[in-house]
Design a protein around this motif. Structure first.
Motif, short mmCIF file in Angstrom:
data_model
loop_
_atom_site.label_atom_id
_atom_site.label_comp_id
_atom_site.label_asym_id
_atom_site.label_seq_id
_atom_site.Cartn_x
_atom_site.Cartn_y
_atom_site.Cartn_z
N GLN B 181 0.83 -1.21 0.00
CA GLN B 181 0.00 0.00 0.00
C GLN B 181 0.86 1.25 0.00
O GLN B 181 0.35 2.36 0.12
N GLY B 182 2.15 1.04 -0.08
CA GLY B 182 3.02 2.19 -0.17
C GLY B 182 3.65 2.68 1.13
O GLY B 182 4.32 3.70 1.16
N CYS B 183 3.44 1.94 2.19
CA CYS B 183 4.04 2.37 3.45
C CYS B 183 5.56 2.16 3.39
O CYS B 183 6.05 1.20 2.81
N GLU B 184 6.26 3.06 4.02
CA GLU B 184 7.70 2.94 4.01
C GLU B 184 8.27 2.82 5.42
O GLU B 184 9.28 2.18 5.65
N LYS B 185 7.61 3.48 6.31
CA LYS B 185 8.11 3.44 7.68
C LYS B 185 7.06 2.74 8.54
O LYS B 185 6.12 3.35 9.03
N ILE B 186 7.26 1.44 8.68
CA ILE B 186 6.25 0.61 9.33
C ILE B 186 6.72 0.12 10.69
O ILE B 186 7.75 -0.54 10.81
N LEU B 202 6.48 -11.32 15.02
CA LEU B 202 7.57 -10.37 14.81
C LEU B 202 8.45 -10.85 13.66
O LEU B 202 8.85 -10.08 12.78
N ASP B 203 8.73 -12.13 13.65
CA ASP B 203 9.56 -12.69 12.59
C ASP B 203 8.93 -12.50 11.22
O ASP B 203 9.60 -12.21 10.24
N GLY B 204 7.62 -12.67 11.17
CA GLY B 204 6.91 -12.49 9.90
C GLY B 204 7.06 -11.05 9.42
O GLY B 204 7.29 -10.78 8.23
N TYR B 205 6.93 -10.14 10.36
CA TYR B 205 7.09 -8.72 10.05
C TYR B 205 8.49 -8.45 9.52
O TYR B 205 8.70 -7.81 8.49
N LEU B 206 9.48 -8.98 10.24
CA LEU B 206 10.87 -8.75 9.85
C LEU B 206 11.15 -9.32 8.48
O LEU B 206 11.84 -8.70 7.66
N GLN B 207 10.61 -10.48 8.23
CA GLN B 207 10.84 -11.13 6.94
C GLN B 207 10.31 -10.28 5.80
O GLN B 207 11.00 -10.04 4.81
N ALA B 208 9.09 -9.78 5.95
CA ALA B 208 8.48 -8.97 4.90
C ALA B 208 9.33 -7.73 4.68
O ALA B 208 9.56 -7.29 3.54
N PHE B 209 9.77 -7.18 5.77
CA PHE B 209 10.60 -5.98 5.71
C PHE B 209 11.88 -6.25 4.97
O PHE B 209 12.31 -5.54 4.08
N ARG B 210 12.50 -7.34 5.38
CA ARG B 210 13.79 -7.72 4.83
C ARG B 210 13.71 -7.85 3.31
O ARG B 210 14.62 -7.45 2.59
N GLU B 211 12.62 -8.37 2.86
CA GLU B 211 12.48 -8.57 1.42
C GLU B 211 12.46 -7.28 0.63
O GLU B 211 12.66 -7.26 -0.57
N THR B 212 12.19 -6.18 1.32
CA THR B 212 12.19 -4.90 0.62
C THR B 212 13.62 -4.41 0.51
O THR B 212 13.90 -3.41 -0.13
N GLY B 213 14.53 -5.09 1.17
CA GLY B 213 15.92 -4.70 1.12
C GLY B 213 16.28 -3.71 2.21
O GLY B 213 17.42 -3.34 2.39
N LYS B 214 15.26 -3.29 2.96
CA LYS B 214 15.54 -2.34 4.03
C LYS B 214 15.55 -3.06 5.38
O LYS B 214 15.11 -4.18 5.51
N VAL B 215 16.02 -2.34 6.34
CA VAL B 215 16.01 -2.89 7.69
C VAL B 215 15.14 -1.97 8.54
O VAL B 215 15.23 -0.76 8.43
N PRO B 216 14.27 -2.54 9.34
CA PRO B 216 13.42 -1.68 10.15
C PRO B 216 14.28 -0.82 11.08
O PRO B 216 15.19 -1.32 11.71
N ALA B 217 13.99 0.45 11.10
CA ALA B 217 14.74 1.35 11.97
C ALA B 217 14.57 0.95 13.41
O ALA B 217 13.54 0.40 13.79
N LYS B 218 15.58 1.22 14.17
CA LYS B 218 15.47 0.97 15.60
C LYS B 218 14.28 1.75 16.12
O LYS B 218 13.95 2.80 15.60
#
Lengths: 334, 334
Positions: B181-186, B202-218
């Motif tokens: 949906q276009g979110c970038e900072k989730i 949490l792992d599911g979230y991280l995985q989806a994030f990881r696939e975007t090539g980014k890392v969730p900000a602290k």
DNA sequence: ACTACCCGCGAAACCGCTTTCACGAGGTCT
DNA sequence: AGACCTCGTGAAAGCGGTTTCGCGGGTAGT
């Protein structure tokens, strides 16, 4: 996989140098055993890690230590955390007296169904009923001498102990609040009228109304079923027939939430155009926008009261119904 | 008040003209009894209205017909209808096999607490655990040979059968949806990280994030506790530190609802400014405004699966874990 | 000092059903 | 026909406590 063998009275009796009968007496708190022997028994019990087999105990004594909590299975039961909360209250109180709770969720309508059989089979020492649509089963069971407590007011005036929230008073207070806020055309969405609680709440509403000297217009009284959907449906219908209503008293928060949703969807402002009051002070009351003004009932206390009544009854004490009080919680919706 | 005397085997045996042993055989479905005699026994049973005393039966056979459902008592258990729903699923399945459900709500942490004693005491034929924060008790009980089923993934890799929702997959799908949906900072508000379900989400979230090539900000990962309040608190904190977040994945709907409330209170628009996805598809998901986009899990199926696994185990069948699927439900919040 | 009680305690029956064991009838195999 | 099984069945021994009953000794009454 090795079923560890548990010690029996035989072992304890030997270790303590007394008879099995004495072990039984000590373990059941019979005062007439000499303190020294009692101590010896306790020591043996402790050192051997003995634990009484409740099944054998139940067979011999005729008491199982189990109390059934019977919930009429209407799917809404669990979608509303209300009953779970009551149950946990019951459970806690009972466990303080060494009793366990057996939960039975099934259609209770049949006087002769599985639940009835189970309860009559002597496996439980008592039964607590929730959400009764009919007193038939309870009436029938009464003959068997099973101690019972009803959560909610019975339909017929049986002499079975019950606990209930002050439904009438709560609804009266809620409706009164709407009136005090200046509402003139106040509708009510009741719960399933087959339950006494719904009737009592309706009565509270009518009483408050009556005191204003007016009579609620026809069509302002709708019978819902405590579900979100019914709250929405009835609100829609109300708006069609009475576009000028300015207050809605819903018999629970779920329906109140449905009402708010529909009102807003149709462009009405809550509380400016229409004020809404719910009942329960469930969690959902805080999540609607605006948050719901509602009638709080102390659900845990209700469960505890039911447990207390059961225990009193098992002890052969005289038992009086308990009515727990309600409180008007004012939030944004009215 | 007259406890009606119930017939025993002695009576049935006489009426049918057979021995008590034969009565027992017939009533327990032993095939080796001659059909004629079996019929006579059944007739006697029917005409005398005989009902087997399960307590005596349990003592003699060592099987009680009772299955404990143990819920770790954390008050939130009942404020969320989730567990009640699972329980009703369990209960229904078990009763089809003539088993009854004993509900135990109490702190399960202690390896040596009351619950442990009860379970070891042989009064139940099996135990189903919900919301385990630790496997200690289960590990300990395993030695006693008690059949067990865990609802939720165990922490350690025990060979105890379990049922669980596809937490990872659900969280992955939910997060992915936000990304699509276009979110970038989730941000994610997790559940109590002491539970495996929270970790998996949490792992599911991280995985989806990881696939975007980014890392969730602290700071985008907050540990909540599944309560409405924690959803609200963490959202407030998130907004302070990261005013530019545009997506929140909450590990349950209650927290998601809290997030929506806070967002709106701070003037953010949902879903325009910030999109929110919940988990569970609880009732509350439909009452927030906008309604919640969420991950639906089939709660009843989960309970039924747990019951099924227990029964299979009692029958000595080979038992495999069951993972139930989730489904993304798109509503207004994302 | 003698009988009448009372009390603490052990022996044994009992709760209602399950299960082992052995027995007798009918079949089968040589 | 005799040895060997098999099969349906009843007698009886539990399962692990609880509870009645009665006994012996200590106390009290007269």
């Amino acid at each position: 996989m090795t079923p560890p063998p548990r010690p029996t009275y035989t072992v304890i009796a030997q270790a303590a140098g007394v008879s099995e009968a004495t072990v039984s007496r000590v373990l059941n708190g019979d005062e007439s055993v000499h303190p020294d022997r009692a101590r010896r028994v306790h020591e043996a019990v402790d050192s051997l890690g003995y634990r009484k087999n409740r099944v054998a105990s139940a067979l011999a004594s005729g008491r199982s230590g189990l109390i059934a909590v019977v919930i009429d299975d209407d799917l809404s039961v669990f979608s509303d955390p209300f009953w779970g909360t009551v149950t946990s209250g019951v459970s806690r109180i009972l466990s303080e007296s060494g009793l366990h709770t057996v939960l039975m969720v099934s259609p209770v309508g049949l006087v002769d169904g599985g639940v009835a059989h189970y309860l009559k089979s002597g496996e439980v020492d008592g039964a607590i009923f929730f959400v009764l649509h009919s007193d038939a089963l309870v009436n029938n069971l009464k003959k068997s001498g099973l101690p019972m407590v009803i959560a909610g007011t019975p339909h017929s005036s049986l002499d079975i102990p019950f606990v209930d929230t002050d439904n009438f008073g709560g609804a009266y207070a809620g409706t009164k609040h709407l009136i005090n806020q200046g509402c003139e055309k106040i509708a009510i969405i009741t719960g399933d009228i087959g339950t006494t609680a719904a009737k009592q709440r309706l009565d509270g509403y009518l009483q408050a109304f009556r005191e204003t000297g007016k009579v609620p217009a026809k069509g302002l009284i709708c019978e819902g079923d405590y579900s979100l959907a019914s709250g929405m449906d009835h609100t829609r219908k109300l708006l069609e027939k009475h576009p000028d209503i300015d207050g809605i008293f819903a018999s629970n928060d779920l329906m109140a939430a449905g009402a708010v949703t529909v009102l807003q969807d149709t462009g009405k402002l809550v509380p400016e155009d229409v004020k809404v009051v719910g009942f329960d002070d469930a969690l959902i009351a805080q999540t609607t926008r605006p948050a719901l003004t509602t009638i709080r009932q102390d659900v845990v206390a209700l469960g505890e009261a039911a447990g207390t009544l059961m225990i009193a009854q098992l002890n052969g004490e005289d038992v009086q119904p308990i009515i727990t009080t309600t409180e008007l919680i004012i939030r944004g919706s009215a």
